[in-house]
Design a protein around this motif. Structure first.
Motif, PDB file in Angstrom:
ATOM      1  N   GLU A  54       7.073  -0.698  -5.522  1.00 26.07           N
ATOM      2  CA  GLU A  54       6.902  -1.944  -6.276  1.00 26.07           C
ATOM      3  C   GLU A  54       8.197  -2.308  -7.002  1.00 26.07           C
ATOM      4  O   GLU A  54       8.609  -3.472  -7.019  1.00 26.07           O
ATOM      5  N   PHE A  55       8.859  -1.321  -7.597  1.00 27.21           N
ATOM      6  CA  PHE A  55      10.125  -1.567  -8.283  1.00 27.21           C
ATOM      7  C   PHE A  55      11.173  -2.109  -7.311  1.00 27.21           C
ATOM      8  O   PHE A  55      11.849  -3.102  -7.592  1.00 27.21           O
ATOM      9  N   VAL A  56      11.323  -1.458  -6.162  1.00 26.39           N
ATOM     10  CA  VAL A  56      12.298  -1.902  -5.156  1.00 26.39           C
ATOM     11  C   VAL A  56      11.969  -3.323  -4.717  1.00 26.39           C
ATOM     12  O   VAL A  56      12.852  -4.183  -4.620  1.00 26.39           O
ATOM     13  N   VAL A  60      14.495  -6.514  -5.059  1.00 27.80           N
ATOM     14  CA  VAL A  60      14.930  -7.280  -3.889  1.00 27.80           C
ATOM     15  C   VAL A  60      14.469  -8.732  -4.003  1.00 27.80           C
ATOM     16  O   VAL A  60      15.226  -9.662  -3.719  1.00 27.80           O
ATOM     17  N   ALA A  61      13.245  -8.938  -4.458  1.00 27.41           N
ATOM     18  CA  ALA A  61      12.735 -10.311  -4.636  1.00 27.41           C
ATOM     19  C   ALA A  61      13.612 -11.089  -5.615  1.00 27.41           C
ATOM     20  O   ALA A  61      13.896 -12.275  -5.399  1.00 27.41           O
ATOM     21  N   GLU A  62      14.056 -10.442  -6.690  1.00 27.16           N
ATOM     22  CA  GLU A  62      14.918 -11.116  -7.673  1.00 27.16           C
ATOM     23  C   GLU A  62      16.276 -11.457  -7.068  1.00 27.16           C
ATOM     24  O   GLU A  62      16.813 -12.541  -7.294  1.00 27.16           O
ATOM     25  N   LEU A  63      16.833 -10.549  -6.282  1.00 25.71           N
ATOM     26  CA  LEU A  63      18.107 -10.831  -5.609  1.00 25.71           C
ATOM     27  C   LEU A  63      17.964 -12.024  -4.661  1.00 25.71           C
ATOM     28  O   LEU A  63      18.811 -12.923  -4.645  1.00 25.71           O
ATOM     29  N   VAL A  98      12.275  -6.110   4.890  1.00 21.33           N
ATOM     30  CA  VAL A  98      13.095  -5.072   4.253  1.00 21.33           C
ATOM     31  C   VAL A  98      12.214  -3.932   3.758  1.00 21.33           C
ATOM     32  O   VAL A  98      12.513  -2.754   3.984  1.00 21.33           O
ATOM     33  N   MET A  99      11.130  -4.268   3.099  1.00 22.91           N
ATOM     34  CA  MET A  99      10.245  -3.230   2.565  1.00 22.91           C
ATOM     35  C   MET A  99       9.590  -2.425   3.689  1.00 22.91           C
ATOM     36  O   MET A  99       9.523  -1.191   3.604  1.00 22.91           O
ATOM     37  N   LYS A 100       9.124  -3.087   4.723  1.00 19.79           N
ATOM     38  CA  LYS A 100       8.507  -2.364   5.844  1.00 19.79           C
ATOM     39  C   LYS A 100       9.506  -1.411   6.486  1.00 19.79           C
ATOM     40  O   LYS A 100       9.171  -0.272   6.806  1.00 19.79           O
ATOM     41  N   PHE A 117      22.740  -6.854  -0.387  1.00 17.90           N
ATOM     42  CA  PHE A 117      22.388  -8.262  -0.566  1.00 17.90           C
ATOM     43  C   PHE A 117      23.582  -8.955  -1.202  1.00 17.90           C
ATOM     44  O   PHE A 117      24.115  -8.483  -2.201  1.00 17.90           O
ATOM     45  N   ALA A 118      24.018 -10.068  -0.584  1.00 19.10           N
ATOM     46  CA  ALA A 118      25.193 -10.795  -1.063  1.00 19.10           C
ATOM     47  C   ALA A 118      24.908 -12.291  -1.051  1.00 19.10           C
ATOM     48  O   ALA A 118      24.081 -12.782  -0.280  1.00 19.10           O
TER      49      ALA A 118
END
Length: 128
Positions: A54-56, A60-63, A98-100, A117-118
């Motif tokens: 969940e943290f990851v 990633v969602a915020e990025l 990405v999560m999968k 992520f860029a």
């Protein structure tokens, strides 16, 4: 599951919410890699299993929400970063893919040469 976003990181004392929101602050200068995010969750907050996932996912969602796209290092090319179009275009689909991929690989800490992520820029090229 719902993380305690007020939990404090062990080493620097930032809340989990602050850490999640601060990762994109690096984007104007450099990409942010999974190898940075995952150990922060594991070591900084003591997370594992579903809580770590969940943290990851939140990081990633915020990025992605701040305009970042999945990339890998562009060593050997004229670009610093190479965009990874296999993750698709929409943030929701990218996050899911990405999560999968990460979970299917056994949720490792990831190596610095892995997925980053860029922000789109002249330094990010298409896959060659």
């Amino acid at each position: 599951m719902s993380l305690n976003l007020r939990a404090r990181e062990r080493f620097f004392g930032e809340t989990m919410q602050e850490v999640i929101q601060n990762f994109p602050g690096e984007l104007p200068r450099d990409a942010v890699g999974l190898w940075q995010i995952i150990p922060t969750g594991r070591e900084g907050f003591g997370l594992s299993g579903d809580e770590l996932a969940e943290f990851v996912s939140l990081c990633v969602a915020e990025l992605l929400a701040q305009g970042a796209k999945p990339v890998v290092g562009g060593g050997g090319t004229k670009y610093d970063w190479i965009y990874q179009p296999q993750y698709c275009e929409t943030n929701e689909i990218i996050l899911d893919a990405v999560m999968k991929e990460w979970l299917a690989s056994g949720a490792p800490d990831c190596d610095p040469g892995g997925l980053w992520f860029a922000l789109p820029s002249p330094y990010v090229g298409n896959r060659e």
